[in-house]
Design an enzyme around this catalytic site. Structure first.
Site, mmCIF file in Angstrom:
data_model
loop_
_atom_site.group_PDB
_atom_site.id
_atom_site.type_symbol
_atom_site.label_atom_id
_atom_site.label_comp_id
_atom_site.label_asym_id
_atom_site.label_seq_id
_atom_site.Cartn_x
_atom_site.Cartn_y
_atom_site.Cartn_z
ATOM 1 N N CYS A 1 -66.836 -35.645 -47.064
ATOM 2 C CA CYS A 1 -66.407 -36.392 -48.239
ATOM 3 C C CYS A 1 -65.368 -35.554 -48.965
ATOM 4 C CB CYS A 1 -67.580 -36.712 -49.159
ATOM 5 S SG CYS A 1 -67.078 -37.502 -50.705
ATOM 6 N N CYS B 1 -62.880 -42.647 -52.837
ATOM 7 C CA CYS B 1 -63.282 -42.055 -51.558
ATOM 8 C C CYS B 1 -62.142 -41.164 -51.102
ATOM 9 C CB CYS B 1 -63.582 -43.138 -50.530
ATOM 10 S SG CYS B 1 -63.969 -42.494 -48.881
#
Length: 284
Positions: free
Chosen positions: A77, A226
């Site tokens: 991530c 994101c």
């Protein structure tokens, strides 16, 4: 028998996670903890759980594991990695401003940009080179798709596959507000075309050249941002001639600066990282 776990909640452009230093607190079942703690009504509330530890190999300084709100483990991530850089430096766990972070998708280098007072203002992450061919993540004959068609419910979308270690499918549209992100994101995440499920980005190139992007994140649903999705969107935009290799991705939670370097082929992502609060919770 329960024990008290200290945690820190942080966010990068609104993408929020719970961070635990597992060198101090062992989490035997992180999948279950991620589900319980991420619940925004009955738990702490987050997009998932991030575990930070020292690296088991000399090539990296620290390691991370990340679990989505549904308990599934993610490869990487980008927003969480930026927050880890700030966490490690600003909490005094390291004085490094170049941190090598071990993830399931390789070692990422975090470059910290400090304020005058020595705290971390923003972080640049070397996300390494994107992968455009991956048969394990994309069920096409050659494992690639650029501006190809995919059916989802009552609509057909054109999109581009990009892997940033984790799979992404980027769909460009003329009006992002006309798309039911929750409906079509959920369908596409589980589409047979994506054997490992997929992160879905819906993107619109704005008049000023910025790219407005909304994300359905694999295992978490709609998120404010994101990091890997921003990188995938920038790569897909460059591949299809919609944008130069350096652009600004505007997500619900804020802006990220993305540069796909022509020299080394790596994608560099720069953005903010913020503390929200520290807390304690019981863990059984």
């Amino acid at each position: 028998m329960s024990k008290t776990i200290k945690f820190t909640k942080m966010h990068g452009a609104g993408n929020d996670y719970i961070y635990v230093d597992t060198s101090l607190y062992g989490i035997d079942n992180p999948e279950a903890a991620a589900v319980k703690w991420s619940d925004r009504h009955k738990g702490i509330g987050s997009d998932g759980l991030v575990l930070i530890d020292k690296s088991p190999i000399p090539e990296a300084d620290f390691s991370m594991r990340i679990f989505n709100a549904d308990g599934s483990e993610a490869m990487m991530c980008g927003n969480a990695s930026r927050c880890i850089g700030k966490y490690l430096h600003d909490k005094g766990l390291t004085d490094l401003t170049e941190i090598r972070l071990l993830t399931l998708s390789g070692i990422k280098t975090l470059s910290l940009h400090l304020r005058v007072d020595g705290t971390t203002e923003s972080v640049t992450v070397d996300m390494l080179a994107p992968t455009l061919t991956c048969r394990s993540q994309l069920a096409t004959t050659d494992g690639t798709m650029t501006d190809g068609e995919v059916e989802a419910g009552d609509r057909t979308f054109r999109g581009t596959f990009v892997s940033m270690g984790n799979p992404h499918f980027v769909i460009f549209t003329d009006n992002i507000d006309d798309i039911d992100i929750a409906r079509y994101g959920a369908i596409l995440e589980h589409h047979p075309l994506f054997p490992e499920r997929c992160n879905i980005e819906f993107a619109e190139v704005e008049d000023n050249g910025n790219i407005r992007t909304r994300v359905w994140e694999r295992g978490s649903g709609i998120t404010m941002a994101c990091g890997t999705g921003a990188c995938a969107t920038a790569v897909a935009a460059a591949l299809t001639g919609r944008s130069p290799r350096h652009c600004t991705i505007v997500m619900d939670g804020g802006e990220l600066d993305i540069r796909w370097d022509e020299t080394d082929g790596h994608v560099y992502k720069t953005g903010p990282a913020e503390f929200v609060f520290d807390g304690e919770t019981e863990y059984t």
